[in-house]
Write an enzyme that holds these catalytic residues in place. Structure first.
Site, PDB file in Angstrom:
ATOM      1  N   CYS A 151       0.809  -1.225   0.000  1.00  0.00           N
ATOM      2  CA  CYS A 151       0.000   0.000   0.000  1.00  0.00           C
ATOM      3  C   CYS A 151       0.845   1.280   0.000  1.00  0.00           C
ATOM      4  O   CYS A 151       1.409   1.618  -1.025  1.00  0.00           O
ATOM      5  CB  CYS A 151      -0.966  -0.051   1.186  1.00  0.00           C
ATOM      6  SG  CYS A 151      -2.367   1.043   0.992  1.00  0.00           S
ATOM      7  N   HIS A 170      -3.706  -5.949   1.845  1.00  0.00           N
ATOM      8  CA  HIS A 170      -3.512  -6.165   3.280  1.00  0.00           C
ATOM      9  C   HIS A 170      -4.129  -7.516   3.567  1.00  0.00           C
ATOM     10  O   HIS A 170      -4.414  -8.284   2.672  1.00  0.00           O
ATOM     11  CB  HIS A 170      -4.235  -5.078   4.075  1.00  0.00           C
ATOM     12  CG  HIS A 170      -3.730  -3.706   3.805  1.00  0.00           C
ATOM     13  ND1 HIS A 170      -2.605  -3.208   4.401  1.00  0.00           N
ATOM     14  CD2 HIS A 170      -4.191  -2.715   3.009  1.00  0.00           C
ATOM     15  CE1 HIS A 170      -2.397  -1.963   3.986  1.00  0.00           C
ATOM     16  NE2 HIS A 170      -3.344  -1.650   3.132  1.00  0.00           N
TER      17      HIS A 170
END
Lengths: 255, 467
Positions: free
Chosen positions: A105, A207
């Site tokens: 990310c 994630h």
């Protein structure tokens, strides 16, 4: 133990560098380190973790794998100067030479060419990936299932994404998408690509965290690290009982 | 004041919806409010404006339900009548439902005080509709980031709504949480801080689940003299001078007594006070402290505070004791974010006897779609009590993820069992719990609701909307 012992008298060991653990630690990212660490421990590979944050120096010659997590916009701004000036250039050099890296990310975005804000300002990145990110209006959030050809024709990658930046990859051969979206948004919600890979460096929006539920991908990183350090990297298989069940429970939802 | 026909229609339909929902066996804590607001969008503000002593709002990540219930217990001892969203439905429709229920058929609110627990994201619209006399902020931790985006945004959202409060409204802030205390900087209205001075518990090292090590005002590292849990503790910023405010309501001495709860002494503007709390968990001391701070603002007598808190028993899945027969113990404890979960684990580890564990994880909207937080919680600390764990079961939509988490936490993969059905998981683990053993059931929010229904059916727990 490693199936083909590298040397009989010397203990096999890997050292992971966790970059900015105090700033980039959103969404269970540390689960990736737990996964790498346990999977080494179960195979009697010595696994150590070193951390480096603002102001710390890193000697990349002692590092076998690098991990960077995600952070809020505010936290990314705090570390940006330090990363760009001190650790980034050496990190890029080491990854050019095959150092395995996993950036999730925010970390992934910092390794592209630039990040363009809503207001049109460009924040330059490290340029490791031939990719750039533009702030989007809506957050791309939800479970992701994607195909990851790197690991085999029918291997899936599962995770959870939560990002407002949209990342686009250039057309060069040096950076390709890590995976192809089956369900979810991926890099930008448009071109079905998820993440980026260049040599052994991987950026992803997943994630979840990504590694525990995708054990084949965790082992790919470990294999690359062992190959780079010892020349050989064959890993003893693990039972992966709960790994597969947790993985399949996500895949089943979208099939 | 004569309510408008539109308000009355909304109210009556809402009341009908409550009755129908209960009749068919649902809690019905949100739908009636939703229906009512469709017809009369102003109904919450017009009902709330009738509260004789106004409303106290409780928000923050953890401890909202418990703090507001503790405050309600104190205020009832002080002889006040309340309008309170007891069932924990803390979005605008759930809060409206509580007011519909509290109003007479003629549209009158007879109660003295409103006690409103509110979700952080709902604070802006709530404080606009209900002009509260005081707002309590407990703490900020990562929770449901899939909904809120980033924790910084949640803090900013709450900060902005506090700035828009009527000038005489008080804000009651946890001095020990730098994220909460930062809300007080440059705030123009009155502020009351609460915190813990005693250093008999806590430590000098920061836990994994701390949300920030950096100053919210200048971005430089905070320096800590002492930690309680997460980022809560005694801190200051050497760079810009931001520091833990001196709390006016403060705990000076604590004694933890395991499952029996705790006792503590505190100083308030009204004088010294000693409290015995039968609710275990260090975090519940913070909840009691927040409730006392709000009660002290109401000029409540010390004996009401003592009686209210000493008579308080946890319920609704906050380390709630279940009656499963003699010699067998069972507790139900909601887990929904890393810090709350760590504190529940810390509490259950204090029990030295044989125990069983059932962890139920779901990812419905009300739980948060993202379950990554399981990896931020300290399940590793369960490894130390592994020999006492007679069985470890997981259940719920993401029960397999939980089993995976436990295996990476160092618990033997073969000892872990996944039972898909929540009904079956509860029935079989209660059945398996032997004399002298303690069962801990740890559910996420929708798993808690499902667990409550099952426990009611099996005769172990009252209907949750009747609590």
């Amino acid at each position: 133990m490693i199936a083909t012992p590298l040397t009989t008298e010397k203990k096999v060991s890997l050292q992971l560098l966790h970059l900015y653990p105090d700033l980039l630690n959103l969404y269970g990212d540390r689960g990736n380190i737990i996964a790498l660490s346990r999977r080494c421990q179960w195979r009697h590979i010595e696994f150590t973790i070193v951390q480096a944050s603002l102001g710390d120096k890193v000697d990349f010659s002692t590092i076998d794998i690098v991990f960077m997590g995600g952070g809020s916009d505010r936290e990314q701004t705090l570390l940006f100067q330090d990363f760009k000036a001190y650790k980034g250039p050496a990190l890029v050099e080491a990854t050019e030479e095959g150092l395995p890296l996993l950036a999730v990310c925010g970390g992934y975005q910092l390794l592209g060419k630039y990040y363009k804000t809503q207001e049109g300002d460009e924040m330059p990145g490290l340029g490791l990936f031939d990719a750039w990110t533009e702030a989007g209006k809506n957050r791309l959030i939800g479970n992701v299932v994607a195909r990851i050809p790197l690991l085999g024709p029918n291997i899936t990658l599962v995770g959870f994404e939560n990002h407002s930046g949209k990342t686009y990859l250039g057309s060069s051969e040096t950076t390709v998408p890590l995976a192809q979206i089956i369900a979810g948004h991926g890099n930008n919600g448009q071109d079905k690509g998820e993440g980026a890979i260049y040599k052994n460096a991987v950026g992803t929006y997943l994630h979840g965290p990504i590694l525990p539920k995708n054990p084949a991908f965790a082992d790919w990183l470990l294999t690359k690290a062992l190959e780079r350090k010892y020349g050989k990297g064959q890993l003893e298989p693990l039972p992966d009982l709960w790994e597969q069940k947790a993985h399949q429970s996500v895949v089943k939802r979208f099939s | 004041m004569f309510p408008s026909p539109r308000l009355l229609t909304a109210l009556w339909l809402g009341k009908v919806a409550i009755t129908v929902n209960r009749h068919i066996g649902h809690g019905g804590t949100s739908l009636p409010g939703m229906v009512g607001r469709k017809i009369a969008p102003q109904m919450l503000s017009s009902l709330a404006s009738q509260l004789k002593k106004g409303a106290i709002v409780v928000t923050g990540t953890n401890g909202k339900t418990t703090t507001s219930k503790m405050l309600a217990a104190i205020m009832e001892k002080a002889g006040l009548t309340l309008t309170h969203n007891r069932a924990g439905a803390n979005l605008i429709s759930g809060i409206t439902t509580a007011f519909i229920q509290s109003a007479s058929v003629g549209g009158q609110i007879g109660s003295d005080l409103g006690i409103i627990e509110v979700d952080e994201a709902t604070v802006p619209s709530l404080t606009e509709e209900v002009k509260p006399r005081a707002v309590v902020v407990t703490n900020f931790f990562r929770d449901q980031l899939d909904r809120f985006g980033e924790l910084d945004k949640t803090v900013e959202l709450v900060k902005k709504s506090l700035q828009k409060l009527p000038p005489q409204s008080l804000i009651i802030l946890n001095a020990d949480d730098p994220l909460v205390a930062s809300l007080g900087v440059k705030h123009r209205g009155p502020i009351l801080y609460y915190g813990i001075e005693s250093r008999s518990y806590g430590n000098k090292d920061m836990s994994q689940s701390a949300e920030t090590r950096f100053c919210r005002l200048c971005g430089k590292p905070l320096q800590y003299e002492w930690y309680y849990f997460g980022q809560l503790g005694h801190y200051h910023c050497p760079h810009c001078g931001f520091q833990r405010p001196k709390p006016q309501v403060r705990i000076t001495d604590i004694e933890l007594k395991g499952e029996e709860g705790s006792s503590f002494s505190l100083e308030t503007p009204q004088g010294l006070l000693s409290i015995t709390l039968s609710t275990p968990g260090f975090y519940n001391i913070y909840n009691a402290l927040a409730a006392i701070a709000a009660a002290s603002h109401m000029k409540t007598t010390q004996s009401s505070m003592q009686m209210g808190l000493e008579g308080y028993r946890t319920n609704f899945g906050r380390m709630e004791r279940l009656d499963i027969g003699a010699e067998r113990k069972a507790f139900l404890a909601l887990i929904k974010n890393p810090t709350g979960c760590d504190e529940v684990i810390r509490t259950l580890r204090q029990n030295e006897g044989p125990k069983r564990l059932l962890i139920m994880i779901q990812d419905n909207a009300a739980d948060g779609r993202d379950i990554s937080w399981l990896w931020d919680a300290d399940f590793e600390s369960l490894e130390q009590i592994a020999p006492q764990l007679q069985s470890i079961a997981t259940s719920g939509l993401r029960g397999e993820d939980m089993a995976l988490r436990l295996s990476y936490a160092g618990l033997p993969a073969q000892k872990i069992q996944f039972i898909a059905s929540i009904d079956e998981a509860i029935a079989s683990t209660i059945e398996a719990t032997g004399p002298g053993e303690t069962l801990y059931i740890l559910p996420t929010y929708t798993a808690l609701l499902a667990a409550k229904t099952t426990l009611t059916r099996l005769g172990y727990s009252p209907k949750y909307w009747e609590e």
